[in-house]
Design an enzyme around this catalytic site. Structure first.
Site, PDB file in Angstrom:
ATOM      1  N   TYR A  23       0.845  -1.196   0.000  1.00 21.38           N
ATOM      2  CA  TYR A  23       0.000   0.000   0.000  1.00 21.38           C
ATOM      3  C   TYR A  23       0.879   1.245   0.000  1.00 21.38           C
ATOM      4  O   TYR A  23       0.602   2.206  -0.703  1.00 21.38           O
ATOM      5  CB  TYR A  23      -0.915  -0.005   1.226  1.00 21.38           C
ATOM      6  CG  TYR A  23      -1.917  -1.122   1.190  1.00 21.38           C
ATOM      7  CD1 TYR A  23      -3.095  -0.985   0.467  1.00 21.38           C
ATOM      8  CD2 TYR A  23      -1.686  -2.320   1.869  1.00 21.38           C
ATOM      9  CE1 TYR A  23      -4.028  -2.014   0.428  1.00 21.38           C
ATOM     10  CE2 TYR A  23      -2.615  -3.345   1.841  1.00 21.38           C
ATOM     11  CZ  TYR A  23      -3.775  -3.192   1.123  1.00 21.38           C
ATOM     12  OH  TYR A  23      -4.688  -4.206   1.084  1.00 21.38           O
ATOM     13  N   ASN A  46     -13.620   1.015  -3.995  1.00 21.94           N
ATOM     14  CA  ASN A  46     -13.555   0.939  -5.450  1.00 21.94           C
ATOM     15  C   ASN A  46     -13.097  -0.456  -5.875  1.00 21.94           C
ATOM     16  O   ASN A  46     -11.987  -0.642  -6.337  1.00 21.94           O
ATOM     17  CB  ASN A  46     -12.584   2.018  -5.970  1.00 21.94           C
ATOM     18  CG  ASN A  46     -13.025   2.486  -7.335  1.00 21.94           C
ATOM     19  OD1 ASN A  46     -13.077   1.712  -8.260  1.00 21.94           O
ATOM     20  ND2 ASN A  46     -13.353   3.745  -7.457  1.00 21.94           N
ATOM     21  N   CYS A  53      -6.691  -6.028  -7.123  1.00 24.33           N
ATOM     22  CA  CYS A  53      -6.431  -5.484  -5.790  1.00 24.33           C
ATOM     23  C   CYS A  53      -5.816  -6.553  -4.875  1.00 24.33           C
ATOM     24  O   CYS A  53      -5.243  -6.237  -3.847  1.00 24.33           O
ATOM     25  CB  CYS A  53      -7.725  -4.963  -5.189  1.00 24.33           C
ATOM     26  SG  CYS A  53      -9.156  -5.987  -5.548  1.00 24.33           S
ATOM     27  N   HIS A  54      -5.912  -7.811  -5.280  1.00 28.00           N
ATOM     28  CA  HIS A  54      -5.362  -8.884  -4.431  1.00 28.00           C
ATOM     29  C   HIS A  54      -3.824  -8.880  -4.477  1.00 28.00           C
ATOM     30  O   HIS A  54      -3.162  -9.505  -3.677  1.00 28.00           O
ATOM     31  CB  HIS A  54      -5.911 -10.231  -4.892  1.00 28.00           C
ATOM     32  CG  HIS A  54      -5.517 -10.595  -6.272  1.00 28.00           C
ATOM     33  ND1 HIS A  54      -6.301 -10.316  -7.377  1.00 28.00           N
ATOM     34  CD2 HIS A  54      -4.411 -11.211  -6.730  1.00 28.00           C
ATOM     35  CE1 HIS A  54      -5.663 -10.761  -8.441  1.00 28.00           C
ATOM     36  NE2 HIS A  54      -4.516 -11.303  -8.103  1.00 28.00           N
ATOM     37  N   GLU A  81      -0.608 -17.292  -9.055  1.00 24.56           N
ATOM     38  CA  GLU A  81       0.236 -16.463  -9.914  1.00 24.56           C
ATOM     39  C   GLU A  81       1.721 -16.691  -9.628  1.00 24.56           C
ATOM     40  O   GLU A  81       2.581 -16.311 -10.413  1.00 24.56           O
ATOM     41  CB  GLU A  81      -0.124 -14.996  -9.688  1.00 24.56           C
ATOM     42  CG  GLU A  81      -1.590 -14.739 -10.065  1.00 24.56           C
ATOM     43  CD  GLU A  81      -1.912 -13.256  -9.986  1.00 24.56           C
ATOM     44  OE1 GLU A  81      -1.062 -12.491  -9.545  1.00 24.56           O
ATOM     45  OE2 GLU A  81      -3.026 -12.891 -10.389  1.00 24.56           O
TER      46      GLU A  81
END
Length: 85
Positions: A23, A46, A53-54, A81
């Site tokens: 962040y 949002n 966002c993960h 991933e």
DNA sequence: CAGATGACGATCA
DNA sequence: CTGATCGCCATCT
């Protein structure tokens, strides 16, 4: 001129697969190095399906919470991933 | 405009 | 190391 929120969303969307960003990093790139809190607030309000966002995690290494928008949990998605291993 | 909220971060005990 | 507290910023009501 993009707003902070738009910048954050754009940056998070630019996070490459198999990688993660804190962040604080996102906030820094967005223009405010101390707006990590604001970044989280923005993400929470949002939640776009086109925004990974993960891939955004806490600076201390914790994945942080997740609403399950893109999947069951950050860990599962990041694991798929290869961001975790 | 002012008050309250939150997917954070660093520091103190 | 773990738990709790303060400070920070932007957004929402």
């Amino acid at each position: 001129m993009k707003k902070f929120t738009e910048k954050v969303i754009d940056i998070v969307t630019n996070i490459p697969k198999g990688k993660t960003m804190t962040y604080a990093e996102v906030a820094n790139k967005a223009g405010s190095a101390q707006a990590a809190r604001a970044v989280g607030s923005i993400m929470a309000k949002n939640q776009d399906r086109n925004v990974p966002c993960h891939r955004v995690i806490r600076s201390d290494g914790s994945l942080g919470p997740y609403n399950g928008l893109r999947g069951p949990s950050k860990e599962a998605l990041l694991r798929e991933e290869g961001a975790i291993g």
